[in-house]
Write a protein that holds these residues in place. Sequence first.
Motif: not given
Lengths: 324, 324
Positions: B229-235
Amino acid sequence: MTDVAAIRAAARRARGIRRTPLLEAPGLDRLAGRRVLVKAECLQVTGSFKARGAWAAISALSETDRRRGVLAYSSGNHAQGIAWAAAAHGAPAVIVMPSDAPAVKIDGTKAYGADVVLYDRGRDDRDALGAGLAAERGLTLVPPFDHAQVIAGQGTVGLEIARQAAEAGVARADVLVCCGGGGLSAGVALALEADAPGLRVRTAEPAGFDDMARSLAEGERLSNAATTGSICDAILTPRPGALTFPVLQRLAGPGLAVSDAEAMAAVAVAFRHLHIVLEPGGAVALAAALFRRDAIAGDAVICVASGGNVATETFARAISENMP
Amino acid sequence: MTDVAAIRAAARRARGIRRTPLLEAPGLDRLAGRRVLVKAECLQVTGSFKARGAWAAISALSETDRRRGVLAYSSGNHAQGIAWAAAAHGAPAVIVMPSDAPAVKIDGTKAYGADVVLYDRGRDDRDALGAGLAAERGLTLVPPFDHAQVIAGQGTVGLEIARQAAEAGVARADVLVCCGGGGLSAGVALALEADAPGLRVRTAEPAGFDDMARSLAEGERLSNAATTGSICDAILTPRPGALTFPVLQRLAGPGLAVSDAEAMAAVAVAFRHLHIVLEPGGAVALAAALFRRDAIAGDAVICVASGGNVATETFARAISENMP
């Protein structure tokens, strides 16, 4: 004449200059069919190698001349280099820029505190304009490439490449350099002649603006038919320099040229595989490694990625039109 | 437990790892209201710091274990780090990746020669799946953050920051670190404790996925409500690690969180001012420096830009929607 001693002296004075990394990626090697090492000068202060020549020239001035100030004419990267180096030395700077230079470069130059004077690239003679301003205000003109200290400063890129290539185990390779008037190419060639004689400079230019390649082939300085009309704005110059050409005639291999589309594709490859931002004119050397494979020999090739001051729309287009 | 001796040992083994630059730009300082130094781990091999922990873990295996191979579960950057480090050590690698990981990361992992096994992030238990595969094929599991050698490898970023900050004249500052499970944050904190005690780690996370910030505030490991649910998939990770949390509890300052829009704006700022390519999850520390100024003290701040493996569409959108 610039020699390697002048380059080493410039390197010793270059307090504000960054030693940029020599980047590699397995995916890039696959695309190019050989090992590719990219000297990322887009990571240099001001976003291009031009900071080096600017620092070298301004740091070599007398205290009196520095106080009076410097003048430069430039489509953008030299402008930003001079504006930044002048500010770092407490020197006033007046920059003569073509009115069609990318806004990002004009704004960047102003942000370093320089006075920007715009001119019409088709109508005005920037050399005459610059000389007039210099005389009028007592400024020292720092030309973009045909100047011994500027060539010496750009040559510090070559000293770093020599050391970094040796660390990477590369002793013999072509070193492709994005080429406008030849200041970077000549400086790098002189540094490599001294420190890495197995590395040979080859100029990379936009097709249709390959004055250096044609001049090297013919043995005399030939002009471009135009100085506008390519997306590679950073490296559109009228003709090879009087100081740079003899150096490259002695030391460089045959020149290479790439299309605008190839430069844009190289921008996308650098984005994807190296995670660096290049402007099209700063990507022509990498484009030559990717798209002129048969004109290059050897297991490895080194490319100088000379700058990254690119308009947002241009970069977005480059990566969107060249999806893997 | 990882300590600085383990980090120094990892640094000595890290033949294939690149020392990334600590970048600065005057325009960035103006935007952030203080001096900003960015550790550009997007320029690391494989495009993120994860190569460091992967190398540390695989290089610490016995010859027998290396020959059997390694297994990792990861949304992408750890996957690529393990795939690359395994290939460099001649070890087979099986990577368990969520099926909604960015194609660029799945493709990148395959390109390093690893076997990729996809799973459903909402439905499957990746830990159980990974453990099963490891047992079945005799592979050694290398978890993404909660592992002594992985933390030691990530900590080599901190050793470099300590030296580079000293060279830059920065002795006291917050060091903002993009944080998922806390491997990078904990490793950097341990290295800084030993080599630069004036530098303090602070975690940066996506808002709504700030398990580490909440856990640090509460003094116990709390979970996120979701891991998508966040564009910050890496973290996006479920909860702080059992090994990483106590380190950060002892050494880190209060955690920071930023919105997806702020992370995207930081991607654009890094593009424009530093000429580097960040993924949103790799830009949250820079976003915190830009948009949480009042939560940070001091004249300078250091940000770790942890990765650059971003989908083309995401990057094009970030820069186009955040024009200067």
